[in-house]
Design a protein around this motif. Structure first.
Motif, mmCIF file in Angstrom:
data_model
loop_
_atom_site.group_PDB
_atom_site.id
_atom_site.type_symbol
_atom_site.label_atom_id
_atom_site.label_comp_id
_atom_site.label_asym_id
_atom_site.label_seq_id
_atom_site.Cartn_x
_atom_site.Cartn_y
_atom_site.Cartn_z
ATOM 1 N N PHE A 43 23.852 21.682 -2.381
ATOM 2 C CA PHE A 43 22.572 22.214 -1.918
ATOM 3 C C PHE A 43 22.108 21.567 -0.615
ATOM 4 C CE2 PHE A 43 22.609 23.356 -6.384
ATOM 5 C CZ PHE A 43 22.180 24.667 -6.336
ATOM 6 N N ALA A 44 22.992 20.797 0.004
ATOM 7 C CA ALA A 44 22.679 20.194 1.296
ATOM 8 C C ALA A 44 22.816 21.235 2.401
ATOM 9 C CB ALA A 44 23.615 19.018 1.564
ATOM 10 N N PRO A 45 22.128 21.026 3.526
ATOM 11 C CA PRO A 45 22.230 21.984 4.632
ATOM 12 C C PRO A 45 23.646 22.038 5.192
ATOM 13 C CG PRO A 45 20.315 20.548 4.918
ATOM 14 C CD PRO A 45 21.136 19.962 3.804
ATOM 15 N N ALA A 46 24.132 23.261 5.381
ATOM 16 C CA ALA A 46 25.418 23.465 6.050
ATOM 17 C C ALA A 46 25.209 23.949 7.477
ATOM 18 C CB ALA A 46 26.259 24.479 5.277
ATOM 19 N N VAL A 47 24.185 24.792 7.662
ATOM 20 C CA VAL A 47 23.839 25.321 8.978
ATOM 21 C C VAL A 47 22.312 25.391 9.063
ATOM 22 C CG1 VAL A 47 24.105 27.218 10.625
ATOM 23 C CG2 VAL A 47 25.926 26.746 8.971
ATOM 24 N N ILE A 48 21.774 25.064 10.234
ATOM 25 C CA ILE A 48 20.339 25.218 10.484
ATOM 26 C C ILE A 48 20.172 26.197 11.627
ATOM 27 C CG2 ILE A 48 18.197 24.073 11.146
ATOM 28 C CD1 ILE A 48 19.291 21.508 9.954
ATOM 29 N N VAL A 49 19.444 27.273 11.364
ATOM 30 C CA VAL A 49 19.177 28.304 12.365
ATOM 31 C C VAL A 49 17.712 28.203 12.739
ATOM 32 C CG1 VAL A 49 19.297 30.754 12.906
ATOM 33 C CG2 VAL A 49 20.953 29.755 11.323
ATOM 34 N N ASP A 50 17.437 27.638 13.914
ATOM 35 C CA ASP A 50 16.079 27.249 14.287
ATOM 36 C C ASP A 50 15.567 26.303 13.185
ATOM 37 O OD1 ASP A 50 16.057 28.570 16.726
ATOM 38 O OD2 ASP A 50 15.420 30.452 15.832
ATOM 39 N N ASN A 51 14.578 26.731 12.397
ATOM 40 C CA ASN A 51 14.079 25.859 11.323
ATOM 41 C C ASN A 51 14.520 26.326 9.943
ATOM 42 O OD1 ASN A 51 12.618 24.126 13.086
ATOM 43 N ND2 ASN A 51 10.996 25.668 13.228
ATOM 44 N N ALA A 52 15.375 27.325 9.875
ATOM 45 C CA ALA A 52 15.819 27.881 8.593
ATOM 46 C C ALA A 52 17.150 27.252 8.185
ATOM 47 C CB ALA A 52 15.949 29.394 8.690
ATOM 48 N N VAL A 53 17.249 26.868 6.916
ATOM 49 C CA VAL A 53 18.426 26.155 6.410
ATOM 50 C C VAL A 53 19.328 27.103 5.628
ATOM 51 C CG1 VAL A 53 19.209 24.351 4.804
ATOM 52 C CG2 VAL A 53 17.256 23.934 6.327
ATOM 53 N N ILE A 54 20.626 26.964 5.842
ATOM 54 C CA ILE A 54 21.645 27.613 5.011
ATOM 55 C C ILE A 54 22.384 26.507 4.279
ATOM 56 C CG2 ILE A 54 23.729 29.032 4.975
ATOM 57 C CD1 ILE A 54 22.806 30.205 7.666
ATOM 58 N N THR A 55 22.364 26.542 2.950
ATOM 59 C CA THR A 55 22.994 25.479 2.169
ATOM 60 C C THR A 55 24.457 25.790 1.883
ATOM 61 O OG1 THR A 55 22.434 26.465 0.035
ATOM 62 C CG2 THR A 55 20.779 25.021 1.057
ATOM 63 N N ASN A 56 25.189 24.751 1.481
ATOM 64 C CA ASN A 56 26.571 24.942 1.060
ATOM 65 C C ASN A 56 26.653 25.907 -0.120
ATOM 66 O OD1 ASN A 56 28.007 23.186 2.879
ATOM 67 N ND2 ASN A 56 27.075 21.469 1.802
ATOM 68 N N TYR A 57 25.653 25.853 -0.985
ATOM 69 C CA TYR A 57 25.625 26.737 -2.141
ATOM 70 C C TYR A 57 25.527 28.191 -1.705
ATOM 71 C CZ TYR A 57 23.876 29.051 -6.355
ATOM 72 O OH TYR A 57 23.698 29.912 -7.409
ATOM 73 N N GLU A 58 24.663 28.475 -0.722
ATOM 74 C CA GLU A 58 24.530 29.847 -0.234
ATOM 75 C C GLU A 58 25.825 30.320 0.405
ATOM 76 O OE1 GLU A 58 20.176 30.755 1.308
ATOM 77 O OE2 GLU A 58 20.838 28.771 1.956
ATOM 78 N N LEU A 59 26.501 29.433 1.134
ATOM 79 C CA LEU A 59 27.794 29.790 1.726
ATOM 80 C C LEU A 59 28.799 30.158 0.648
ATOM 81 C CD1 LEU A 59 28.224 27.137 4.565
ATOM 82 C CD2 LEU A 59 27.776 29.570 4.842
ATOM 83 N N GLN A 60 28.828 29.346 -0.412
ATOM 84 C CA GLN A 60 29.754 29.622 -1.514
ATOM 85 C C GLN A 60 29.443 30.964 -2.165
ATOM 86 O OE1 GLN A 60 29.078 28.054 -5.463
ATOM 87 N NE2 GLN A 60 31.055 26.997 -5.377
ATOM 88 N N GLN A 61 28.154 31.202 -2.438
ATOM 89 C CA GLN A 61 27.749 32.445 -3.082
ATOM 90 C C GLN A 61 28.093 33.665 -2.225
ATOM 91 O OE1 GLN A 61 25.722 33.244 -6.223
ATOM 92 N NE2 GLN A 61 27.141 31.555 -6.603
ATOM 93 N N ARG A 62 27.804 33.592 -0.924
ATOM 94 C CA ARG A 62 28.090 34.737 -0.065
ATOM 95 C C ARG A 62 29.592 34.973 0.058
ATOM 96 N NH1 ARG A 62 25.443 37.878 3.779
ATOM 97 N NH2 ARG A 62 23.683 37.554 2.365
ATOM 98 N N ALA A 63 30.369 33.899 0.123
ATOM 99 C CA ALA A 63 31.829 34.060 0.205
ATOM 100 C C ALA A 63 32.370 34.750 -1.040
ATOM 101 C CB ALA A 63 32.499 32.698 0.401
ATOM 102 N N LEU A 64 31.906 34.332 -2.213
ATOM 103 C CA LEU A 64 32.324 34.980 -3.453
ATOM 104 C C LEU A 64 31.918 36.450 -3.466
ATOM 105 C CD1 LEU A 64 31.319 32.188 -6.007
ATOM 106 C CD2 LEU A 64 33.640 32.796 -5.305
ATOM 107 N N PHE A 65 30.699 36.718 -3.013
ATOM 108 C CA PHE A 65 30.186 38.082 -3.010
ATOM 109 C C PHE A 65 30.983 38.959 -2.052
ATOM 110 C CE2 PHE A 65 26.508 41.067 -1.978
ATOM 111 C CZ PHE A 65 26.651 41.785 -3.147
ATOM 112 N N MET A 66 31.362 38.410 -0.902
ATOM 113 C CA MET A 66 32.121 39.185 0.080
ATOM 114 C C MET A 66 33.518 39.519 -0.439
ATOM 115 S SD MET A 66 30.917 37.446 3.675
ATOM 116 C CE MET A 66 31.482 38.791 4.714
ATOM 117 N N VAL A 67 34.085 38.627 -1.234
ATOM 118 C CA VAL A 67 35.375 38.936 -1.855
ATOM 119 C C VAL A 67 35.238 40.143 -2.775
ATOM 120 C CG1 VAL A 67 37.101 38.107 -3.500
ATOM 121 C CG2 VAL A 67 36.306 36.607 -1.675
ATOM 122 N N ILE A 68 34.173 40.156 -3.568
ATOM 123 C CA ILE A 68 33.958 41.257 -4.505
ATOM 124 C C ILE A 68 33.712 42.578 -3.770
ATOM 125 C CG2 ILE A 68 32.354 42.133 -6.254
ATOM 126 C CD1 ILE A 68 32.044 39.232 -7.205
#
Length: 419
Positions: A43-68
Motif C-alpha cells: 500500500f506504499a506509493p508507487a507513483v505520484i501524479v501531482d498530489n495523487a498517489v498510486i499504490t503498489n496495490y492499485e498497480l497489482q489490481q489493475r494489472a490483474l484486471f487488464m489480464v482478464i
C-alpha cells in the motif's frame, strides 16, 4: 453510442487467466517482500501524479484486471500507464464537477459483465477468483463513464463532421490505383534571391534528361531528397495534394512541371515513371499532423536543434512534452482534409509514413524552421454504410483523437514521480 468498455470476452477465457493472474500476484508479493512489512509495501506509493498517489496495490489490481480484459501489452507496464492517465482524468473531472451517479456506475458494470454473458454478481465472483476486488471494477467503470461524458461535452461540437466530409467518407475508393515515380527540386525563395531562382527554374524547365535534373537537385534543393538527386520512391498518387495530382498525371516520362509556388519556396517535379497497381486505391478523408516551430530557419543551429528533437520523438503526442512551458504558438496539431492543407506541407506529408519527420520547411520568411510530423491518415470509408453510421464513425474517431491528445497535454503539464 460507442461504449468506454472493452471488446467482448467469454467466461471460459476469463477463467483461463487464473495462472497468469497468480503469476502477477506473486511478482508483486516478491517485490514487496515476504514479511509483515509486505502489506505496508503493497500500500506504499508507487507513483505520484501531482498530489495523487498510486499504490503498489492499485498497480497489482489493475494489472490483474487488464489480464482478464485481454488488454494488449505487458500488464504491469500498461497498468502503470493507465493508472497515471486515470489520475489525470480524475483531477480534470473534479475540476469541472463531473461525477457519475452510483446508478450509472452499476449500470456500466452490468454492461461489462454482460459482455462476458454474466450477471454482475457472477462477474464479480469470477473477478474475485482471479484476485480482483470489486472496488477495482467500480473505479475503472466510474472513471470511464465520467471521462466519456467530459470528452463528449468538451469536444463533440468539433468532432461532428460536415455534410461534405460525410460525402467524402462515403465515396467509393474504386478498384485499382496509380503510383508515380518522381524527382523533386525544392528551392527556397525570398526577396533577395528571387531573380536567381527565376533563372534557375527557367534553366530547369529546358532540361530533357534525368541526370541533369538530378544534378541540379543535388546542388540546389532544400529537401532531404537532394542527397539522392531529388529522386523519390514510388508513391501512391492519392498521397499527393489533390491540386497536384492532375498536374503530375499530365506529365510524360522525363517531363518537368512548371514551377509550383510554395510558402517560402518553389517546387518542380520530374516524372520518372507511372504504373497501375491492383486492389483498391486508398483515399483519405483527413490527415493528422503536428508542426513544431524552431527559431533560426535553415541555420546549422536550428537544424541541429530539429534533429535532436526528432530523435527524441516516437509519436506526435511526444511534442506536447517538448513544447511544455513555451508559448502555445510553437506547436500546431491539426487534422484536416487533404484539400485544406497548404501545398508545401501536403507535399512533405505525402513523403512520410506515420510518426516520420521532415525538417525541410520554414515559416516567417525563412526565419523559422518547421519540424513537421505525420501523426496518421484517416482512410475514407466505403459505400454500403448509412450516412448516420458514417457520421458516428467519424465522430468517434475524432473524439478518440481529441481525448488522447488532451490527456498527453495533461501529462506534459503534470509532475509525475515514480518511486
Amino acid at each position: 453510442m460507442q461504449t468506454f468498455l472493452t471488446q467482448a470476452f467469454s467466461v471460459s477465457l476469463i477463467r483461463s487467466f487464473s495462472r497468469t493472474a497468480a503469476a502477477i500476484s506473486l511478482a508483486f508479493a516478491l517485490s514487496s517482500g515476504a514479511s509483515p512489512v509486505a502489506a505496508q509495501g503493497l500500500f506504499a506509493p508507487a507513483v505520484i501524479v501531482d498530489n495523487a498517489v498510486i499504490t503498489n496495490y492499485e498497480l497489482q489490481q489493475r494489472a490483474l484486471f487488464m489480464v482478464i480484459l485481454r488488454s494488449p501489452g505487458n500488464p504491469e507496464i500498461e497498468a502503470k500507464n493507465e493508472l497515471i492517465k486515470d489520475r489525470l482524468k480524475q483531477a480534470e473531472l473534479a475540476r469541472v464537477g463531473i461525477a457519475p451517479t452510483a446508478e450509472d456506475v452499476t449500470a456500466g458494470m452490468t454492461e461489462l459483465a454482460g459482455r462476458a454473458n454474466l450477471s454482475l454478481d457472477e462477474f464479480i465472483k469470477v473477478l474475485g477468483e482471479n484476485g480482483v476486488e470489486p472496488e477495482t471494477l467500480r473505479d475503472f467503470t466510474s472513471i470511464g463513464l465520467g471521462w466519456r461524458e467530459y470528452v463528449g461535452s468538451r469536444f463533440l461540437a468539433r468532432a461532428r463532421p460536415t455534410e461534405a466530409e460525410i460525402d467524402r467518407a462515403m465515396g467509393q475508393a474504386g478498384s485499382g490505383g496509380v503510383q508515380v515515380l518522381l524527382s523533386e527540386l525544392i528551392v527556397p525563395l525570398n526577396e533577395q534571391n528571387a531573380e536567381q531562382v527565376q533563372q534557375l527554374t527557367d534553366h530547369v524547365a529546358q532540361m530533357t534528361s534525368f541526370e541533369a535534373f538530378s544534378a541540379t537537385a543535388t546542388q540546389y534543393s532544400a529537401s532531404d531528397s537532394r542527397s539522392n538527386g531529388g529522386r523519390l520512391p514510388w508513391m501512391n498518387l492519392t498521397k499527393l495534394p489533390p491540386q497536384l495530382q492532375p498536374v503530375v498525371l499530365a506529365l510524360d516520362t522525363g517531363e518537368i512541371t512548371e514551377p509550383l509556388p510554395l510558402q517560402g519556396a518553389v517546387a518542380m517535379f520530374q516524372m520518372r515513371g507511372v504504373r497501375e497497381v491492383t486492389g483498391s486505391k486508398q483515399r483519405y478523408s483527413a490527415i493528422d499532423y503536428a508542426a513544431y516551430y524552431i527559431p533560426g530557419g535553415r541555420s546549422p543551429e536550428a537544424q541541429a536543434t530539429g534533429q535532436k528533437i526528432a530523435t527524441s520523438l516516437d509519436t506526435c503526442d511526444d511534442l506536447y512534452g517538448v513544447a511544455k512551458g513555451q508559448d502555445p504558438s510553437v506547436l500546431d496539431r491539426l487534422s484536416l482534409a487533404p484539400n485544406e492543407i497548404s501545398q508545401d506541407i501536403a507535399i512533405e506529408l505525402a513523403k512520410l509514413d506515420p510518426n516520420e519527420i521532415s525538417l525541410n520547411l520554414t515559416r516567417n520568411n525563412g526565419q523559422t524552421l518547421m519540424l513537421l510530423m505525420l501523426c496518421g491518415r484517416t482512410g475514407e470509408l466505403g459505400e454500403g454504410e448509412s450516412r448516420e453510421t458514417i457520421a458516428n464513425a467519424l465522430v468517434q474517431q475524432r473524439l478518440a483523437s481529441f481525448s488522447d491528445s488532451f490527456i498527453e497535454q495533461l501529462r506534459a503539464d503534470a509532475v509525475i514521480i515514480e518511486k
